[in-house]
Write a protein that holds these residues in place. Structure first.
Motif, PDB file in Angstrom:
ATOM      1  N   UNK A1352     -38.045 -39.809  31.516  1.00 20.26           N
ATOM      2  CA  UNK A1352     -37.634 -41.136  31.045  1.00 20.26           C
ATOM      3  C   UNK A1352     -36.210 -41.123  30.539  1.00 20.26           C
ATOM      4  N   UNK A1353     -35.887 -42.167  29.767  1.00 19.75           N
ATOM      5  CA  UNK A1353     -34.514 -42.265  29.275  1.00 19.75           C
ATOM      6  C   UNK A1353     -34.333 -41.466  28.004  1.00 19.75           C
ATOM      7  N   UNK A1354     -35.326 -41.544  27.103  1.00 17.07           N
ATOM      8  CA  UNK A1354     -35.175 -40.771  25.856  1.00 17.07           C
ATOM      9  C   UNK A1354     -35.931 -39.466  26.044  1.00 17.07           C
ATOM     10  N   UNK A1355     -35.843 -38.601  25.048  1.00 17.15           N
ATOM     11  CA  UNK A1355     -36.583 -37.348  25.142  1.00 17.15           C
ATOM     12  C   UNK A1355     -35.670 -36.243  25.627  1.00 17.15           C
ATOM     13  N   UNK A1356     -36.102 -34.996  25.406  1.00 18.09           N
ATOM     14  CA  UNK A1356     -35.240 -33.848  25.719  1.00 18.09           C
ATOM     15  C   UNK A1356     -35.001 -33.709  27.229  1.00 18.09           C
ATOM     16  N   UNK A1357     -33.898 -32.997  27.559  1.00 14.78           N
ATOM     17  CA  UNK A1357     -33.581 -32.776  28.973  1.00 14.78           C
ATOM     18  C   UNK A1357     -34.606 -31.843  29.602  1.00 14.78           C
ATOM     19  N   UNK A1358     -34.736 -31.938  30.937  1.00 11.76           N
ATOM     20  CA  UNK A1358     -35.707 -31.049  31.593  1.00 11.76           C
ATOM     21  C   UNK A1358     -35.295 -29.581  31.429  1.00 11.76           C
ATOM     22  N   UNK A1359     -36.261 -28.710  31.167  1.00  9.75           N
ATOM     23  CA  UNK A1359     -35.951 -27.296  30.949  1.00  9.75           C
ATOM     24  C   UNK A1359     -36.331 -26.487  32.192  1.00  9.75           C
ATOM     25  N   UNK A1360     -35.715 -25.311  32.317  1.00  9.01           N
ATOM     26  CA  UNK A1360     -36.036 -24.406  33.431  1.00  9.01           C
ATOM     27  C   UNK A1360     -36.439 -23.068  32.847  1.00  9.01           C
ATOM     28  N   UNK A1361     -37.507 -22.479  33.375  1.00 11.46           N
ATOM     29  CA  UNK A1361     -37.878 -21.120  32.950  1.00 11.46           C
ATOM     30  C   UNK A1361     -37.901 -20.216  34.173  1.00 11.46           C
ATOM     31  N   UNK A1362     -37.836 -18.910  33.920  1.00 11.37           N
ATOM     32  CA  UNK A1362     -37.929 -17.944  35.015  1.00 11.37           C
ATOM     33  C   UNK A1362     -39.218 -17.167  34.835  1.00 11.37           C
ATOM     34  N   UNK A1363     -40.033 -17.147  35.888  1.00 15.26           N
ATOM     35  CA  UNK A1363     -41.304 -16.421  35.795  1.00 15.26           C
ATOM     36  C   UNK A1363     -41.305 -15.298  36.819  1.00 15.26           C
ATOM     37  N   UNK A1364     -42.152 -14.316  36.556  1.00 13.57           N
ATOM     38  CA  UNK A1364     -42.253 -13.173  37.473  1.00 13.57           C
ATOM     39  C   UNK A1364     -43.158 -13.556  38.637  1.00 13.57           C
ATOM     40  N   UNK A1365     -42.586 -13.492  39.842  1.00 12.35           N
ATOM     41  CA  UNK A1365     -43.338 -13.925  41.024  1.00 12.35           C
ATOM     42  C   UNK A1365     -44.559 -13.028  41.256  1.00 12.35           C
ATOM     43  N   UNK A1366     -44.454 -11.756  40.883  1.00 12.82           N
ATOM     44  CA  UNK A1366     -45.586 -10.858  41.125  1.00 12.82           C
ATOM     45  C   UNK A1366     -46.755 -11.207  40.225  1.00 12.82           C
ATOM     46  N   UNK A1367     -46.441 -11.618  38.984  1.00 14.67           N
ATOM     47  CA  UNK A1367     -47.528 -11.993  38.082  1.00 14.67           C
ATOM     48  C   UNK A1367     -48.194 -13.284  38.554  1.00 14.67           C
ATOM     49  N   UNK A1368     -47.379 -14.211  39.094  1.00 12.26           N
ATOM     50  CA  UNK A1368     -47.939 -15.481  39.581  1.00 12.26           C
ATOM     51  C   UNK A1368     -49.015 -15.240  40.638  1.00 12.26           C
ATOM     52  N   UNK A1369     -48.788 -14.196  41.466  1.00 11.89           N
ATOM     53  CA  UNK A1369     -49.783 -13.926  42.517  1.00 11.89           C
ATOM     54  C   UNK A1369     -51.123 -13.581  41.918  1.00 11.89           C
TER      55      UNK A1369
END
Length: 1599
Positions: A1352-1369
């Motif tokens: 939306x218009x107010x509220x914090x900016x979108x954040x980005x995180x880095x995750x381990x692709x091997x753990x995601x599997x």
């Protein structure tokens, strides 16, 4: 086994037979044993002809091993094979090994290739290749041909190859008998012909009208998809649906509404073939079933099935696997084999050469020798050069050599630069650039440098600016500080020149002054000038270049004392005397050719006859003729020259080699030179050649001559031989001939240690520890006569030239340093030195050492050799997944067929596997003459490897075998049982973590327009209160206003449409109406018209006029599935629906009534319909999911109003606002923003149909700028179009006044994981035009809830995180730092909308999960869809997806399951209400995820890796089929690049995802179908692949 199936055999016999077959396939019993046992078992059941003993095998085999006499004959035969790598024993061994495999035919599926590719490689403009340009009947070896038919195992010569073949004649001429060579053919039965004959079906991929998946055939500019020549249309994507092939109980797939059975809709969703064929394309081949009983069309699937069956066959005992349930996946660590041979001998002693006896009249330095001979005997011939006809071109005498080199010395020192600033001073380095046919000029220049005390650096002539390896030579010259290059007149003229006549600077070279050394260009030295001739000292005499394994070039410095000592040692070892004649075929600029032909010859005043390589190519016998002509005593050759002489010697009558006392074989360090020596002796012994004359020597750039066999007078002493077990060698141990007798290496000695030298053998890696007597190691030499350093590289010098070998006690062997030779070998009995290979050719695969030369030899022993050129094979290893992998690249002859070459390749794999017990990772064949060459015609290995890794080798055939080679993959994962609910819930914690749940803010108090329950009421209220307020503005492609609607106009139009529906359509309330309109204002009016009439509207994307056949069936299906009683549309589309093309695609007679709304009645309806219950249906939303499912969801009036209200709050929409929308208005959030939000919130929507962007890509951004819009919505397709289409135009857009600085939010509407790379490149690209990088964000919706998150218009900016692709599997989230290995960036999918609650649940157990845990996103909100709209109520799916309850915790709330995996993470940021902000990260759809090896993979991750590997891969899609991973890549480049991609794709998926790719499919641009939201339709692609409809450029089946 056909006979087994037809015979009435008892069950136990069948079971025993199956066991037998398994034993045979695993190699537990021999073929013979198998035959015997089998015939015993089924003998009793066979219908016997009278008098036949049932125990005899069914067919007789000719014995595999030829009798001893024939073996003797074969030893002497020498066809047109390259003797460097040929040993007949080895050829026999290979044949025998292949015979073992013969019955278990390798079922290698032949790759399919497009016809254009096949033609190209075989008709390649063909110039006779370098090593083959010698007169010889190079026809295929017919006498060794395969048996005449597949089933024929007798050794009949192949009749189809001409009645009598040339090679047969050759072999007859050599051994005077015809019996020998056919015997081996029985064992050469083609390895996989049964399987490979599939190619009758497959090599010609079918050409004809190909129903592209929802896409038309390609035009020059791109895809004519829907008529616009752009990659894909954004608006009219290929919304095809598919009938699911496997009906897995997928917990999250929406019900497939396409499978209901009314007579005419079964086939509609299938893309049809050309209009003339009524049979749908999917039926184009007979159907067969896969293992799962899924019917598929035969061609592709038969191959895949074949591949699966081949892979099921156990290859080797499986390795012990383990898995630690930590985040690291552990790669298999190789356990040493307990039975591997270990060295048992005593520690070896260093071997000392004989004393170097200095003869009194030996000169004190080489220049002194030149001065002596130049003044005492100036007329003595020093060097005779030859022209290409073999006529003496020029004789250089010692007198001329002396005077000319003095002249060169004087000119170098005094005529370059000025008197005060000479360019070259004593000790400086100078390049010598002379062609291979001008040894005289080289010799003069070399001695000129010695006399001037400057250091010559002899190098090759750079032929072109991009010569293989020439750049590295440039680096060497640069590091040596070379500024002057000496060259000959002819060479100088031949160098490439710029238009002004200057020699350009070659790539990587320093700036050089080219100086011509011909006498006529030089000034005469004054009478009083005389060169300074000193005794040999420790100054550098010359630098010899050496190319390393990786292609880099080093300079080995040789001092003057080393130079002199080496000449003395050679003189003593070879017994050189004054005025002997020596014939030299070798390169005189380096190595043995330089040492004997330029240096030692001058010390002894010998006469050298120099034979250039160009003459050898024309007349391979020239050196033998010169030996006879000049009665030469010595000749320096390589085994190649001996082999060439063998091939050509028939034309020669009077050869007499009795004058030769020494034939120096320079490449004696290649163990395979022994066969050339033997064969040469066999043929020429009758021509006066004595056996003891052949003297192999071993040399290396670092240690100069390492060892040389002395010419003895005693012919009784036979040369040393060793027959070593290859298996032992691979463990570095010497074991004489194993019981196998197949895998052996025969080595000959290379004589003894050089005079004055000390030699020892050290372990090849680690500390230089002395080896045991039965161990192979690197030879090291301690002598004055070795190189002293690598110029300018002190570290490498220390490791190579200053080695102190240690005894087992740790004491050094000698106080003097040794130099490593780079040769692997051992010292045998009697002090004889044996070489088994080179350090450079060493490949360590799974802890065992293999030599590239040995593998080349095995490949070359695979008969018949008609497909590839000998001597043009490169073997190297590349590192993939923490181990070396063997790659073989060979040049294919232009006349060989696909199938033959493929056959040969599969047999090479078997041979190497049997003999070396190592798997080949990749075998590639390239067209003739395309491998990079070294200056003397060999293959440039490192350059070839470089091209292979870059993907620019352009092979014409590739066979990858990752399944058989890669044995160190992590163990497949076993799912852990979940923890039970009792132990985990404590208040709001799950296993110690906060429960992952979050919600948007409350919907707040109701404002004036929120009291209305229905949108139709809101519109009426707006038409009364603000009649002239503009709600909608539609833009044309030029950016002008095409039409607009005020509140009142919309209300009036809607009334007229409602009246028409009642009058013409006779519709009741609640009837369904399909709205088939292009994106625009008519669609909006029709929608409200339906609401006014009480009907339920369904928006449908219209068919595309240029692509009716594939787009109309989808329209028809939605109309039928939604049970629409009438269609409303515009006049144009109305005509289209009834056109001739339409009737070819669907049955037009079954359309419901079609109303066109272009001319509306003038009257109003009696009254506007008001629904009685807010929970009744407002509209239906139909969409095709990425898995190809068509799913319609029901939206009630309550949900619709709540949805609009939620968006209004989130985006702060008021009547004074303007919002630009560039989306498809047919489903999901796109439809809501296009049609509903403006009416609800009163803001003005600027509508931009995405299809207009194909005409004018800047339209959307120009509109945003022109209307000073703060909020805009687009799709990924639109963003991609802008990024690609406007990338180079930002400057011109800026000058047109495009300004994006007012944009607060630019939201990408999507139903997938945010495409972070696309949004980032978009932000970066338009940053200069004022776009704030934080303005770009994404939304997230799905079928159960069309919008869950929206920035939306107010509220914090979108954040980005880095995750381990091997753990995601493993379904876990592990946060890592940016840039760490295996990291994957994930961007938050916007803010959670007001009134929406989210929880993360385990999709299997339905229990709640903790913060930062991966699970399924569940949603609860007033604007959830109220269910699927299906024909038959699929109650289970309905309740599962829309009415789920948690299994523990809050079990009361009703949740809808989105079918997407994601996680919630509490951030440090605060939201508008002051709470800490919860961010939702979407990882991917459960439907799309692939379960492989027990792990969950998201296709997008594999695709991202693949797209990165090569610049020509524009798009990629992956899917699985029968547990195989299939990768489809779109190639943007010439079709010749297609095969380059196969190894690269396989490598990257192995490295980054630990998966083995089963099939690689290379297709044209635009083949991967993409829907309107820009999502790949992977399931359509899979269907098209299996139905053979992709018209691929190439399909590779990895073994």
């Amino acid at each position: 086994m056909a006979d087994r199936d037809t015979l009435p055999l008892p069950l136990e016999v069948r079971a025993r037979l199956a066991e037998l077959e398994l034993e045979l396939s695993e190699g537990d019993i021999t073929q013979k044993g198998y035959e015997k046992k089998r015939s015993k078992l089924i003998g009793a059941y066979l219908p016997q002809p009278p008098g036949v003993d049932p125990s005899l095998p069914q067919e007789r085999r000719t014995p595999v091993t030829p009798s001893s006499s024939s073996r003797y004959h074969r030893r002497r035969s020498s066809g047109s094979r390259d003797e460097r790598y040929r040993s007949d024993v080895h050829t026999e061994a290979v044949q025998a090994a292949l015979a073992k495999h013969k019955e278990r035919k390798m079922a290698v599926p032949m790759p399919s290739k497009r016809r254009s590719l096949v033609v190209q490689t075989s008709m390649d403009a063909y110039t006779p290749p370098g090593e083959e340009q010698i007169p010889r009947p190079d026809t295929s070896s017919g006498s060794e041909g395969e048996g005449s038919g597949q089933g024929d195992s007798q050794g009949t010569p192949n009749s189809s190859q001409g009645s009598i073949n040339m090679e047969h004649w050759i072999s007859r001429a050599i051994h005077g008998s015809t019996t020998s060579s056919t015997t081996s053919s029985s064992s050469t039965q083609s390895g996989g012909s049964g399987a490979a004959r599939l190619s009758d079906l497959t090599a010609q991929t079918h050409i004809g009208p190909i129903a592209h998946l929802s896409l038309k055939r390609k035009s020059k500019t791109g895809t004519v998809e829907n008529g616009n020549s752009l990659r894909r249309s954004c608006e009219f994507g290929s919304e095809l649906t598919w009938q699911p092939l496997e009906t897995e109980e997928n917990h999250c797939a929406p019900p497939d509404v396409t499978t209901y059975t009314s007579e005419h809709s079964i086939q509609v969703e299938r893309p049809q073939g050309s209009t003339s064929r009524s049979v749908p394309k999917y039926g184009n081949a007979e159907l067969m079933e896969t293992g799962d009983g899924v019917p598929v069309s035969s061609r592709v699937s038969a191959k895949i099935q074949q591949l699966v069956n081949t892979l099921k066959r156990p290859k080797r005992p499986p390795l012990r696997e383990f898995f630690v349930d930590d985040f690291e996946e552990l790669l298999e660590v190789l356990q040493p084999d307990p039975n591997q041979p270990k060295p048992e001998g005593a520690q070896m002693l260093p071997m000392r050469g004989e004393q170097l006896g200095v003869v009194t009249n030996w000169p004190p330095s080489l220049e002194a020798a030149l001065q002596r001979w130049g003044t005492i005997s100036p007329k003595a011939p020093c060097l005779t050069t030859m022209d290409t006809n073999g006529k003496p071109l020029y004789i250089l005498t010692y007198g001329k050599l002396w005077t000319r080199s003095m002249k060169v010395a004087y000119n170098i020192l005094h005529k370059l630069g000025s008197k005060q600033e000479p360019m070259v001073r004593p000790g400086d380095r100078v390049a010598l650039v002379f062609p291979n046919n001008d040894p005289a000029a080289f010799m003069v220049a070399f001695y000129g440098c010695l006399l001037a005390e400057v250091v010559p650096v002899p190098i090759e002539v750079p032929l072109t600016r991009k010569d293989a390896g020439s750049q590295q030579i440039g680096f060497l010259l640069g590091s040596c500080g070379v500024t002057v290059a000496l060259t000959s007149d002819a060479c100088h003229k031949g160098l490439p020149k710029s238009p002004t006549g200057e020699i350009p600077q070659f790539k990587g070279w320093p700036k050089l002054l080219w100086f011509v050394t011909e006498s006529k260009h030089l000034s005469k030295p004054p009478r009083d000038w005389f060169p300074h001739i000193k005794d040999a000292n420790n100054d550098t005499a010359y630098i010899e270049y050496k190319t390393c394994k990786d292609g880099s070039v080093l300079g080995v410095t040789v001092t003057r004392i080393a130079l002199l000592t080496h000449c003395q040692a050679l003189t003593q070892a070879c017994g050189y005397t004054e005025a002997e004649t020596i014939v030299n075929v070798l390169d005189f600029k380096k190595d043995v050719g330089l040492w004997h032909g330029i240096l030692t010859s001058v010390m002894n005043m010998m006469h050298v006859i120099s034979i250039p390589y160009s003459l050898m190519k024309v007349n391979p016998l020239s050196w033998i003729q010169k030996v006879c002509q000049y009665k030469a005593k010595v000749s320096c050759v390589k085994s190649r020259d001996m082999h060439w002489a063998l091939v050509a010697h028939r034309d020669q009558r009077d050869v007499n080699l009795s004058s030769l006392r020494m034939l120096i074989v320079a490449d004696g360090s290649n163990p395979w030179s022994i066969s050339s020596c033997d064969a040469f002796l066999n043929v020429f012994q009758s021509k006066g050649l004595r056996p003891e004359v052949i003297c192999p020597c071993a040399s290396s750039p670092e240690a100069l001559t390492v060892a040389i066999r002395r010419p003895t007078d005693d012919s009784n002493q036979p040369p040393g031989r060793g027959v070593l077990s290859m298996q032992g060698l691979s463990y570095g141990v010497i074991r004489v001939d194993s019981e196998e007798k197949l895998s052996v290496l025969t080595v000959q000695d290379v004589g003894t240690v050089m005079p004055g030298g000390l030699m020892c053998v050290v372990k090849p890696d680690g500390v230089p520890q002395i080896c045991r007597t039965d161990e192979i190691g690197e030879l090291c030499v301690c002598s004055i006569a070795t190189g002293t350093s690598y110029y300018g590289l002190s570290g490498m010098t220390k490791n190579t030239f200053e080695v102190f070998p240690m005894c087992s006690s740790g004491a050094p062997v000698s106080e003097y340093p040794f130099a490593r030779t780079g040769l692997l070998g051992f010292i045998g009995p009697g002090g004889l030195v044996f070489i088994a290979g080179k350090m450079d050719g060493l490949m360590v695969v799974s802890g065992r050492r293999h030599n590239a030369d040995d593998i080349v030899a095995t490949a070359l022993a695979v008969e018949p050799m008609k497909f590839v050129y000998r001597g043009r094979i490169a073997v190297f290893s590349i590192s993939v997944l923490h181990d070396e992998r063997v790659v073989i690249v060979a040049e294919q002859r232009p006349d060989s067929t696909e199938e033959d070459s493929f056959q040969w390749m599969s047999r090479v794999l078997q041979a190497i596997d049997s003999i070396h017990q190592v798997g080949v990772y990749c075998l590639a064949l390239v067209p003739a003459n395309t491998l990079p060459k070294t200056p003397l015609g060999g293959i440039h290995l490192s350059e070839t490897k470089q091209l292979f890794l870059e993907g620019s080798l352009h092979p014409c055939n590739v066979l990858m075998c990752p399944h058989t080679c890669v044995t160190n993959l992590p163990k497949p994962r076993q799912k852990q049982p979940e923890i039970g609910p009792a132990s985990v819930m404590v208040g709001n914690l799950v296993s110690g973590k906060r429960i992952a749940q979050a919600s948007g803010r409350d919907l707040g108090q109701i404002e004036d327009n929120d009291q209305f329950l229905f949108l139709s009421e809101v519109l009426q209220w707006r038409a009364q209160t603000t009649p002239d307020h503009i709600l909608y503005t539609l833009l044309s492609s030029r950016g002008t206003i095409a039409s607009s609607l005020t509140c009142l106009q919309l209300h009036k139009r809607a009334e007229k449409i409602a009246a028409m529906l009642g009058e013409r359509g006779h519709l009741q309330d609640g009837d369904h109406v399909a709205l088939v309109y292009p994106p625009g204002i008519d669609l909006i009016a029709a929608f409200y018209g339906c609401l006014y009439a009480g009907c339920v509207p369904i928006t449908v994307r219209p068919p595309h006029p240029q692509n009716i056949a594939t787009t109309l069936p989808t329209v028809k299906m939605i109309v039928e599935v939604s049970r629409s009683t009438c269609i409303m549309t515009s006049q144009v589309i109305c005509k289209l629906l009834r056109s001739k093309e339409a009737s070819a695609a669907v049955d037009v007679r079954t359309w419901p009534p079609v109303l066109d709304t272009d001319d509306l009645p003038k009257k109003r309806p009696p009254q506007v319909y008001k629904p009685s219950d807010p929970d009744t249906l407002a509209y239906l939303d139909f969409s095709v999911s990425t898995t190809g499912m068509l799913a319609g969801v029901k939206m009630s009036h309550t949900a619709t109003s709540a949805f609009c209200r939620s968006i209004k709050l989130q985006c702060e929409l008021y009547p004074s606002r303007e919002v630009a929308i560039c989306l498809d208005p047919y489903c999901g959030l796109g439809f809501v923003l296009w049609c509903l939000c403006s009416v609800y919130s009163g803001h003005q929507s600027i509508l931009i149909p995405p299809s207009e962007l194909e005409i004018n890509p800047a339209l959307w951004l120009l509109a945003v700028s022109q209307y000073k819009v703060r909020d805009t919505f687009c799709s990924y397709s639109v963003m991609e179009l802008c990024t690609k289409g406007l990338g180079l135009q930002t400057e011109s857009l800026k000058s047109r006044g495009l300004d994006l600085s007012r944009v607060r939010t630019c939201v990408v509407v999507a139903e997938e994981r945010p495409r972070i790379s696309l949004t980032q490149s978009f932000s970066k690209l338009f940053k200069d035009l004022g776009l704030h990088p934080r303005a770009v964000s994404t939304s997230f919706g799905c079928r159960v809830n069309l919008a869950i998150c929206l920035q939306g218009t107010s509220g914090p900016d979108p954040t980005t995180v880095f995750v381990d692709m091997r753990a995601l599997r493993h379904d876990r989230v592990r946060l890592v730092e940016r840039g760490s290995p295996h990291s994957l960036p994930l961007m938050e999918s916007g803010k959670i909308l007001p009134g929406v609650r989210i929880i993360i649940a385990n999709p299997e157990t339905k229990g709640p999960l903790g913060d930062s845990h991966l699970g399924e996103v569940w949603v609860h909100s007033a604007h959830n869809s109220s269910g699927y709209f299906t024909i038959y109520g699929e109650e289970s799916l309905q309740s599962d997806h829309f009415n789920s309850h948690l299994s523990f915790g809050d079990t009361q709330t009703i949740w809808a399951r989105t079918g997407y995996l994601g996680f919630l993470r509490r951030t440090e940021l605060t939201d508008a209400s002051g709470e800490r902000h919860d961010a939702l990260y979407v990882v991917g759809a459960l439907d799309e995820a692939m379960e492989l090896r027990g792990m969950r993979y998201h296709p997008i991750d594999i695709e991202t890796s693949v797209i990165r590997t090569h610049k020509s891969i524009t798009e990629c899609a992956v899917f699985t089929w029968t547990n195989l991973l299939v990768v489809v890549v779109e190639l943007d480049g010439s079709e010749q690049e297609a095969l380059d991609l196969v190894p690269l794709v396989t490598n990257v998926v192995l490295e980054e995802h630990y998966l083995i790719v089963g099939v690689v499919v290379v297709v044209d641009i635009g083949v991967i179908p993409i829907n309107s939201r820009g999502e790949k339709q992977r399931m359509h692609l899979r269907d098209g692949f299996l139905a053979d409809q992709l018209d691929p450029i190439y399909v590779a089946y990895n073994m």
